[in-house]
Design a protein around this motif. Structure first.
Motif, PDB file in Angstrom:
ATOM      1  N   UNK A   8      52.552  31.969  37.514  1.00 41.67           N
ATOM      2  CA  UNK A   8      51.267  32.644  37.398  1.00 41.67           C
ATOM      3  C   UNK A   8      51.340  33.963  38.149  1.00 41.67           C
ATOM      4  N   UNK A   9      50.870  35.013  37.512  1.00 42.57           N
ATOM      5  CA  UNK A   9      50.726  36.300  38.171  1.00 42.57           C
ATOM      6  C   UNK A   9      49.228  36.544  38.297  1.00 42.57           C
ATOM      7  N   UNK A  10      48.770  36.607  39.536  1.00 42.59           N
ATOM      8  CA  UNK A  10      47.350  36.746  39.833  1.00 42.59           C
ATOM      9  C   UNK A  10      47.153  38.059  40.582  1.00 42.59           C
ATOM     10  N   UNK A  21      41.126  30.203  48.222  1.00 41.53           N
ATOM     11  CA  UNK A  21      40.404  29.890  46.982  1.00 41.53           C
ATOM     12  C   UNK A  21      41.375  29.606  45.830  1.00 41.53           C
ATOM     13  N   UNK A  22      42.448  30.392  45.759  1.00 40.86           N
ATOM     14  CA  UNK A  22      43.426  30.221  44.684  1.00 40.86           C
ATOM     15  C   UNK A  22      44.174  28.898  44.837  1.00 40.86           C
ATOM     16  N   UNK A  23      44.650  28.602  46.051  1.00 37.09           N
ATOM     17  CA  UNK A  23      45.397  27.356  46.251  1.00 37.09           C
ATOM     18  C   UNK A  23      44.510  26.133  46.087  1.00 37.09           C
ATOM     19  N   UNK A  67      41.129  30.172  38.170  1.00 41.12           N
ATOM     20  CA  UNK A  67      41.477  31.208  39.150  1.00 41.12           C
ATOM     21  C   UNK A  67      40.829  32.527  38.749  1.00 41.12           C
ATOM     22  N   UNK A  68      40.863  32.834  37.468  1.00 41.88           N
ATOM     23  CA  UNK A  68      40.322  34.111  36.992  1.00 41.88           C
ATOM     24  C   UNK A  68      38.806  34.202  37.189  1.00 41.88           C
ATOM     25  N   UNK A  69      38.130  33.073  37.296  1.00 40.60           N
ATOM     26  CA  UNK A  69      36.682  33.059  37.518  1.00 40.60           C
ATOM     27  C   UNK A  69      36.304  33.429  38.953  1.00 40.60           C
ATOM     28  N   UNK A  70      37.260  33.375  39.875  1.00 37.53           N
ATOM     29  CA  UNK A  70      36.969  33.725  41.275  1.00 37.53           C
ATOM     30  C   UNK A  70      36.540  35.186  41.332  1.00 37.53           C
ATOM     31  N   UNK A  71      35.531  35.454  42.104  1.00 36.16           N
ATOM     32  CA  UNK A  71      34.901  36.775  42.113  1.00 36.16           C
ATOM     33  C   UNK A  71      35.847  37.916  42.489  1.00 36.16           C
ATOM     34  N   UNK A  72      36.771  37.673  43.408  1.00 41.36           N
ATOM     35  CA  UNK A  72      37.663  38.741  43.858  1.00 41.36           C
ATOM     36  C   UNK A  72      38.962  38.821  43.064  1.00 41.36           C
ATOM     37  N   UNK A  73      39.143  37.921  42.094  1.00 42.09           N
ATOM     38  CA  UNK A  73      40.338  37.951  41.244  1.00 42.09           C
ATOM     39  C   UNK A  73      40.089  38.914  40.090  1.00 42.09           C
TER      40      UNK A  73
END
Length: 181
Positions: A8-10, A21-23, A67-73
């Motif tokens: 995954x590339x985030x 949050x990601x982990x 993960x993409x739904x996280x506000x800072x992602x």
């Protein structure tokens, strides 16, 4: 369901707590992270997380979307190895006595394009860069000689085989969208 190694590339803003949050997304889905590397990206103010995990495609797709739904992602995508250029670095500390007493160990080092960083009466420090499986093969070869004192491997770093970073397209489109308002 067949499990494969996915990368995954985030991309996110550099905000404290985003790694947690990601982990947490992986933890909730009971998927173990194999490797994790975080660094600045080619875009000012954006960090890149390179995460590997064994999973099936359905599960990894759900993880990526969460993960993409996280506000800072900013953006998250998953890839298989054939879609990426991949590199890792490993460091090996070998017994000098064993290396000196067995010339085959030096041949193994040379055949694997590894580099001796330092040699002293106690240990030989060796560095090798490459793909995960090449490093694991080199480790196994050295381990057969009983010369390993220490070993560590970095997390994977990767870039896509695409000519542009996926996050660049996303940011360009977002800028156009907000520019119209």
């Amino acid at each position: 369901m067949e499990k494969k190694l996915y990368t995954l590339l985030v991309f996110s803003e550099n905000i404290a707590g985003i790694l947690n949050q990601i982990t947490a997304v992986f933890t909730r889905r009971q998927v173990n992270i194999e490797s994790l590397n975080v660094s600045a990206s080619s875009i000012q103010g954006i960090h890149k997380y390179t995460i590997t995990a064994w999973s099936d495609e359905s599960q990894i797709e759900k993880i990526t979307k969460q993960i993409e739904k996280k506000i800072d992602v900013v953006k998250a995508n998953y890839y298989t190895d054939d879609q990426l250029f991949i590199h890792e670095v490993a460091l090996f500390k070998l017994s000098t006595t064993e290396v000196m007493n067995n010339p085959e160990i030096s041949r193994v080092i040379r055949r694997n394009d590894a580099h001796v960083m330092e040699m002293n009466p106690t240990y030989v420090a060796v560095m090798m860069g490459g793909r995960t499986e090449d490093i694991q093969r080199f480790y196994a070869a050295l381990n057969e000689y009983g010369c390993l004192l220490q070993y560590t491997r970095s997390g994977r770093i990767a870039v896509t085989r695409s000519t542009v970073e996926s996050v660049s397209n996303y940011l360009d489109e977002r800028e156009k969208e907000y520019g119209k308002e």
